[in-house]
Design a protein around this motif. Structure first.
Motif, short mmCIF file in Angstrom:
data_model
loop_
_atom_site.label_atom_id
_atom_site.label_comp_id
_atom_site.label_asym_id
_atom_site.label_seq_id
_atom_site.Cartn_x
_atom_site.Cartn_y
_atom_site.Cartn_z
N ALA A 91 5.96 21.98 11.46
CA ALA A 91 7.41 22.18 11.48
C ALA A 91 7.93 22.46 10.08
N HIS A 92 7.46 21.69 9.10
CA HIS A 92 7.90 21.90 7.73
C HIS A 92 7.41 23.23 7.17
N ASP A 93 6.20 23.61 7.50
CA ASP A 93 5.68 24.88 6.99
C ASP A 93 6.53 26.05 7.48
N LEU A 94 6.86 26.06 8.75
CA LEU A 94 7.69 27.13 9.30
C LEU A 94 9.08 27.09 8.69
N PHE A 95 9.66 25.90 8.61
CA PHE A 95 11.00 25.76 8.05
C PHE A 95 11.04 26.21 6.60
N ASP A 96 10.04 25.82 5.82
CA ASP A 96 10.02 26.16 4.40
C ASP A 96 9.99 27.67 4.17
#
Length: 311
Positions: A239-244
């Motif tokens: 989730a963080h990778d996509l958001f970042d």
């Protein structure tokens, strides 16, 4: 269908599409609604803070709401009804609920100064529109200059059974989410849905604090749906990778004043709007701003192919 405190996912803030001559672009409403359904959103908010509602005549606002409801394929449609007085708010609320809206969103006027004034305002607003109409508190102090403490929100929820959701847009606001969820755990406040705005700028950590999802209009709502889904699956790093990857464009789109124009420009580039026009008065994007947005899209496309849009 009426909005409930169990709302989760992404309730997307829909823009009001206009043609270059300022008329309402109905085919673009249809494309947007179809896209929101296909993207996996769980609701649509119409005439929100960035829906250009003050630029619409009353009958135009009703027609936009009706069109979105007719194309939403069963998704709940929430309508922003904030107004200087309760007469206009009540009239619009009745009309949109008769059209099939699921609930309404109410922002506080910037004249409120004390906790008691804020609580009393929402008590009177609910009575004015009808206590059977579900409503959302829009907590956006950066725009409305009204600071709602967690205790004030708890009082509003406790005194108004029709209050089912908080649109959380405080900044910083992560501790507010934690405090409100703590109230629920200790039994001092009933459960409400907490959906987050601010263009999704803090969604990566808001989800881990107990938010139920996003209630914002970022130009890639399909990405927001993926982030909420990944959190639900326990895939925090993914989730963080996509958001970042999206964060530079999210930040750029969040700029006060120019943000809606950027959002509409990207939605046009994605083939969802016929025109990026805002209804006047409005300032068009400069050539340099468009170039910067194009640059951000090209960089984002290296990580998310949804940003690989035609020139």
């Amino acid at each position: 269908m009426k909005l409930t405190a169990e709302q989760k996912g992404v309730v997307v803030i829909a823009p009001t599409p206009f043609l270059d001559d300022g008329s309402i672009d109905v085919p673009s409403i249809d494309r947007l609604a179809d896209f929101y359904v296909q993207a996996g959103t769980t609701g649509i908010t119409v005439l929100g803070q960035l829906g250009e509602a003050p630029k619409l005549a009353f009958d135009e606002a009703a027609s936009v709401v009706a069109r979105y409801i007719s194309k939403a394929q069963g998704l709940p449609v929430v309508v922003g009804v904030s107004a200087p007085g309760f007469a206009a708010m009540a009239a619009l609320s009745k009309q949109v609920m008769d059209l099939g809206a699921a609930g309404v969103m109410i922002a506080p006027p910037n004249t409120l100064r004390t906790d008691d004034q804020i609580v009393n305002y929402y008590r009177q607003a609910s009575r004015a529109i009808g206590e059977d109409i579900p409503f959302i508190i829009q907590d956006y102090p950066l725009t409305f200059s009204v600071q709602m403490t967690p205790g004030v929100i708890r009082r509003i929820v406790s005194e108004n059974p029709a209050c089912v959701m908080l649109k959380h847009e405080d900044w910083p606001g992560l501790e507010k989410i934690s405090t409100l969820r703590g109230f629920e755990r200790d039994g001092s406040m009933r459960h409400i849905s907490i959906m987050c705005g601010n263009n999704g700028l803090f969604l990566d950590f808001e989800m881990s604090r107990g938010a139920d999802g996003a209630n914002t209009g970022y130009c890639f709502p399909d990405m927001l749906c993926d982030v909420v889904r990944l959190y639900g699956e326990g895939k925090r790093d993914a989730a963080h990778d996509l958001f970042d990857a999206h964060l530079p464009l999210i930040r750029y789109e969040q700029q006060p004043g120019v943000g809606l124009a950027v959002r509409k420009y990207v939605l046009m580039r994605r083939g969802l709007l016929s025109s990026a026009a805002l209804r006047q008065p409005a300032a068009p994007l400069t050539a340099q701003t468009r170039e910067e947005v194009d640059y951000l899209l090209a960089r984002l496309a290296k990580h998310d192919r949804r940003a690989a849009v035609a020139p």
